[in-house]
Write a protein that holds these residues in place. Structure first.
Motif, PDB file in Angstrom:
ATOM      1  N   GLU A  93      -3.860 -45.034 -24.460  1.00 57.80           N
ATOM      2  CA  GLU A  93      -2.956 -45.223 -23.225  1.00 57.80           C
ATOM      3  C   GLU A  93      -3.752 -46.139 -22.438  1.00 57.80           C
ATOM      4  O   GLU A  93      -3.344 -47.394 -21.975  1.00 57.80           O
ATOM      5  CB  GLU A  93      -2.735 -44.062 -22.591  1.00 57.80           C
ATOM      6  N   LYS A  94      -5.202 -46.007 -22.313  1.00 55.01           N
ATOM      7  CA  LYS A  94      -5.997 -46.934 -21.486  1.00 55.01           C
ATOM      8  C   LYS A  94      -6.383 -48.310 -21.942  1.00 55.01           C
ATOM      9  O   LYS A  94      -5.765 -49.093 -21.299  1.00 55.01           O
ATOM     10  CB  LYS A  94      -7.410 -46.285 -21.267  1.00 55.01           C
ATOM     11  N   ILE A  95      -6.469 -48.517 -23.262  1.00 55.64           N
ATOM     12  CA  ILE A  95      -6.273 -49.815 -23.902  1.00 55.64           C
ATOM     13  C   ILE A  95      -5.115 -50.680 -23.838  1.00 55.64           C
ATOM     14  O   ILE A  95      -5.140 -51.499 -23.595  1.00 55.64           O
ATOM     15  CB  ILE A  95      -6.938 -49.529 -25.315  1.00 55.64           C
ATOM     16  N   LEU A  96      -4.106 -49.747 -24.290  1.00 55.96           N
ATOM     17  CA  LEU A  96      -2.661 -50.508 -24.144  1.00 55.96           C
ATOM     18  C   LEU A  96      -2.710 -50.932 -22.608  1.00 55.96           C
ATOM     19  O   LEU A  96      -2.003 -52.087 -22.418  1.00 55.96           O
ATOM     20  CB  LEU A  96      -1.554 -49.580 -24.500  1.00 55.96           C
ATOM     21  N   PHE A  97      -2.829 -50.158 -21.693  1.00 52.89           N
ATOM     22  CA  PHE A  97      -2.618 -50.718 -20.241  1.00 52.89           C
ATOM     23  C   PHE A  97      -3.311 -52.075 -19.879  1.00 52.89           C
ATOM     24  O   PHE A  97      -2.885 -52.811 -19.465  1.00 52.89           O
ATOM     25  CB  PHE A  97      -3.025 -49.446 -19.183  1.00 52.89           C
ATOM     26  N   GLU A  98      -4.668 -51.880 -20.475  1.00 53.74           N
ATOM     27  CA  GLU A  98      -5.608 -52.910 -20.190  1.00 53.74           C
ATOM     28  C   GLU A  98      -4.919 -54.324 -21.024  1.00 53.74           C
ATOM     29  O   GLU A  98      -4.997 -55.383 -20.466  1.00 53.74           O
ATOM     30  CB  GLU A  98      -6.825 -53.001 -20.625  1.00 53.74           C
ATOM     31  N   GLN A  99      -4.655 -54.165 -22.143  1.00 53.94           N
ATOM     32  CA  GLN A  99      -4.243 -55.352 -23.112  1.00 53.94           C
ATOM     33  C   GLN A  99      -2.828 -55.903 -22.310  1.00 53.94           C
ATOM     34  O   GLN A  99      -2.730 -56.937 -22.321  1.00 53.94           O
ATOM     35  CB  GLN A  99      -4.088 -54.793 -24.521  1.00 53.94           C
ATOM     36  N   LEU A 100      -1.976 -55.050 -21.955  1.00 53.98           N
ATOM     37  CA  LEU A 100      -0.751 -55.361 -21.316  1.00 53.98           C
ATOM     38  C   LEU A 100      -0.978 -56.200 -20.187  1.00 53.98           C
ATOM     39  O   LEU A 100      -0.490 -57.251 -19.607  1.00 53.98           O
ATOM     40  CB  LEU A 100       0.231 -54.278 -20.947  1.00 53.98           C
ATOM     41  N   ARG A 101      -2.042 -55.731 -19.349  1.00 59.43           N
ATOM     42  CA  ARG A 101      -2.386 -56.159 -18.071  1.00 59.43           C
ATOM     43  C   ARG A 101      -3.010 -57.853 -18.301  1.00 59.43           C
ATOM     44  O   ARG A 101      -2.690 -58.535 -17.687  1.00 59.43           O
ATOM     45  CB  ARG A 101      -3.295 -55.433 -17.338  1.00 59.43           C
ATOM     46  N   GLU A 102      -3.987 -57.939 -19.358  1.00 60.70           N
ATOM     47  CA  GLU A 102      -4.294 -59.105 -19.751  1.00 60.70           C
ATOM     48  C   GLU A 102      -3.459 -60.029 -20.061  1.00 60.70           C
ATOM     49  O   GLU A 102      -3.341 -61.294 -19.636  1.00 60.70           O
ATOM     50  CB  GLU A 102      -5.424 -58.983 -20.739  1.00 60.70           C
ATOM     51  N   LEU A 103      -2.345 -59.456 -20.871  1.00 59.05           N
ATOM     52  CA  LEU A 103      -1.198 -60.452 -21.525  1.00 59.05           C
ATOM     53  C   LEU A 103      -0.441 -60.817 -20.255  1.00 59.05           C
ATOM     54  O   LEU A 103       0.206 -62.129 -20.368  1.00 59.05           O
ATOM     55  CB  LEU A 103      -0.506 -59.680 -22.554  1.00 59.05           C
ATOM     56  N   GLU A 104      -0.201 -60.047 -19.269  1.00 61.00           N
ATOM     57  CA  GLU A 104       0.676 -60.339 -18.237  1.00 61.00           C
ATOM     58  C   GLU A 104      -0.132 -61.643 -17.437  1.00 61.00           C
ATOM     59  O   GLU A 104       0.561 -62.467 -17.077  1.00 61.00           O
ATOM     60  CB  GLU A 104       0.780 -58.936 -17.451  1.00 61.00           C
ATOM     61  N   ALA A 105      -1.370 -61.284 -17.262  1.00 61.34           N
ATOM     62  CA  ALA A 105      -2.517 -62.341 -16.488  1.00 61.34           C
ATOM     63  C   ALA A 105      -1.997 -63.688 -16.983  1.00 61.34           C
ATOM     64  O   ALA A 105      -2.257 -64.691 -16.526  1.00 61.34           O
ATOM     65  CB  ALA A 105      -3.668 -61.696 -16.377  1.00 61.34           C
ATOM     66  N   ASP A 106      -2.091 -63.440 -18.451  1.00 60.36           N
ATOM     67  CA  ASP A 106      -1.849 -64.929 -19.161  1.00 60.36           C
ATOM     68  C   ASP A 106      -0.587 -65.313 -19.274  1.00 60.36           C
ATOM     69  O   ASP A 106      -0.305 -66.358 -20.139  1.00 60.36           O
ATOM     70  CB  ASP A 106      -2.540 -64.623 -20.695  1.00 60.36           C
ATOM     71  N   GLY A 107       0.381 -64.902 -18.812  1.00 63.55           N
ATOM     72  CA  GLY A 107       1.711 -65.213 -18.711  1.00 63.55           C
ATOM     73  C   GLY A 107       2.565 -65.259 -20.058  1.00 63.55           C
ATOM     74  O   GLY A 107       3.512 -65.753 -20.284  1.00 63.55           O
ATOM     75  N   VAL A 108       1.972 -64.148 -20.943  1.00 63.25           N
ATOM     76  CA  VAL A 108       2.578 -63.851 -22.193  1.00 63.25           C
ATOM     77  C   VAL A 108       3.489 -62.896 -22.218  1.00 63.25           C
ATOM     78  O   VAL A 108       4.494 -62.792 -22.804  1.00 63.25           O
ATOM     79  CB  VAL A 108       1.485 -63.578 -23.223  1.00 63.25           C
ATOM     80  N   VAL A 109       3.413 -61.701 -21.171  1.00 58.33           N
ATOM     81  CA  VAL A 109       4.249 -60.794 -21.046  1.00 58.33           C
ATOM     82  C   VAL A 109       4.595 -60.612 -19.402  1.00 58.33           C
ATOM     83  O   VAL A 109       3.828 -60.793 -18.606  1.00 58.33           O
ATOM     84  CB  VAL A 109       3.240 -59.255 -21.390  1.00 58.33           C
ATOM     85  N   ALA A 110       5.771 -59.987 -19.716  1.00 61.35           N
ATOM     86  CA  ALA A 110       6.413 -59.737 -18.107  1.00 61.35           C
ATOM     87  C   ALA A 110       6.629 -58.261 -17.917  1.00 61.35           C
ATOM     88  O   ALA A 110       6.849 -57.801 -18.907  1.00 61.35           O
ATOM     89  CB  ALA A 110       7.841 -60.638 -17.981  1.00 61.35           C
ATOM     90  N   ARG A 111       6.453 -57.799 -16.652  1.00 62.24           N
ATOM     91  CA  ARG A 111       6.705 -56.387 -16.431  1.00 62.24           C
ATOM     92  C   ARG A 111       7.661 -56.214 -15.381  1.00 62.24           C
ATOM     93  O   ARG A 111       7.694 -56.786 -14.389  1.00 62.24           O
ATOM     94  CB  ARG A 111       5.262 -55.971 -15.924  1.00 62.24           C
ATOM     95  N   GLU A 112       8.519 -55.516 -15.520  1.00 60.05           N
ATOM     96  CA  GLU A 112       9.834 -55.115 -14.658  1.00 60.05           C
ATOM     97  C   GLU A 112       9.997 -53.839 -14.385  1.00 60.05           C
ATOM     98  O   GLU A 112       9.825 -52.874 -14.971  1.00 60.05           O
ATOM     99  CB  GLU A 112      11.140 -55.920 -15.478  1.00 60.05           C
ATOM    100  N   VAL A 113       9.864 -53.445 -12.715  1.00 59.93           N
ATOM    101  CA  VAL A 113      10.086 -52.238 -12.523  1.00 59.93           C
ATOM    102  C   VAL A 113      11.352 -51.934 -12.107  1.00 59.93           C
ATOM    103  O   VAL A 113      11.877 -52.693 -11.336  1.00 59.93           O
ATOM    104  CB  VAL A 113       9.005 -51.948 -11.321  1.00 59.93           C
ATOM    105  N   PHE A 114      12.182 -50.977 -12.569  1.00 60.12           N
ATOM    106  CA  PHE A 114      13.416 -50.762 -12.115  1.00 60.12           C
ATOM    107  C   PHE A 114      13.396 -49.711 -11.208  1.00 60.12           C
ATOM    108  O   PHE A 114      12.927 -48.409 -11.310  1.00 60.12           O
ATOM    109  CB  PHE A 114      14.464 -50.302 -13.321  1.00 60.12           C
ATOM    110  N   ASP A 115      14.170 -49.737  -9.973  1.00 58.81           N
ATOM    111  CA  ASP A 115      13.906 -48.791  -9.078  1.00 58.81           C
ATOM    112  C   ASP A 115      14.815 -47.484  -9.118  1.00 58.81           C
ATOM    113  O   ASP A 115      15.538 -47.314  -8.296  1.00 58.81           O
ATOM    114  CB  ASP A 115      14.037 -49.328  -7.463  1.00 58.81           C
TER     115      ASP A 115
END
Lengths: 115, 115
Positions: free
Chosen positions: B50-72
């Motif tokens: 879980e920890k590694i996936l979270f970090e990798q997603l955050r890096e990919l997001e910072a690099d503009g490759v992944v988008a993260r959408e929060v549904f309320d």
């Protein structure tokens, strides 16, 4: 899903093993411009030593990416060129390099910040 | 010639910085199949914590490759997906992986022998 996932991992691993390192992308790029003699290649791959260029070419040849042809002129002439596999590899590497240039240009600020 | 050569080097370097490492090619591959929630992604990227996936997603997001959408919704729902840049990266990485699989299949014996 897992099988396809492994396929991406293994394929990418194999490709990066063949093309990895500081010099090989540039050597393959130069050879995609056409058959080239050792001396000319050495002048065009900026900063490479004769010894390193010889080793890299021998590895690329062993991997089926580069072909080496000896012409029995006097003195004998040797030319290096890309095999069909080498041309395909150059295309794939070039596509990834293009992505990198385009996205570096739009300021992927995060890219250089990772450990 | 030198300018184009540097372009290949820099672009490839940037791309491999963004997609390098054990997990990112697989994460990007999975996300190219469609927007995915964290839990589902964790199940599909075999062996990742879980920890590694979270970090990798955050890096990919910072690099503009992944988008993260929060549904309320209650509880809030979070979905990850590829940006257009991420889709383009996946295509380029996939092309290189395909090359690797095809050429491993034809027995590039030399490939695994290099130091």
């Amino acid at each position: 899903m897992a099988r396809k996932q492994r396929a991406v991992d293994c394929g990418l691993g194999t490709a990066l093993t063949v093309i990895g390192g500081k010099w090989k992308p540039t050597i393959v790029w130069e050879l995609h411009l056409g058959p080239t003699r050792f001396g000319a290649l050495r002048r065009r791959v900026l900063g490479i030593s004769e010894k390193i260029l010889f080793e890299q070419l021998r590895e690329l040849e062993a991997d089926g990416v580069v072909a080496r042809e000896v012409f029995d002129s006097v003195p004998p002439k040797v030319e290096y060129s890309l095999t069909p596999a080498g041309v395909a590899l150059n295309d794939a590497v070039h596509a990834l390099a293009e992505w990198g240039r385009n996205h570096a240009a739009v300021g992927m600020a995060g890219t250089l910040g990772h450990g």
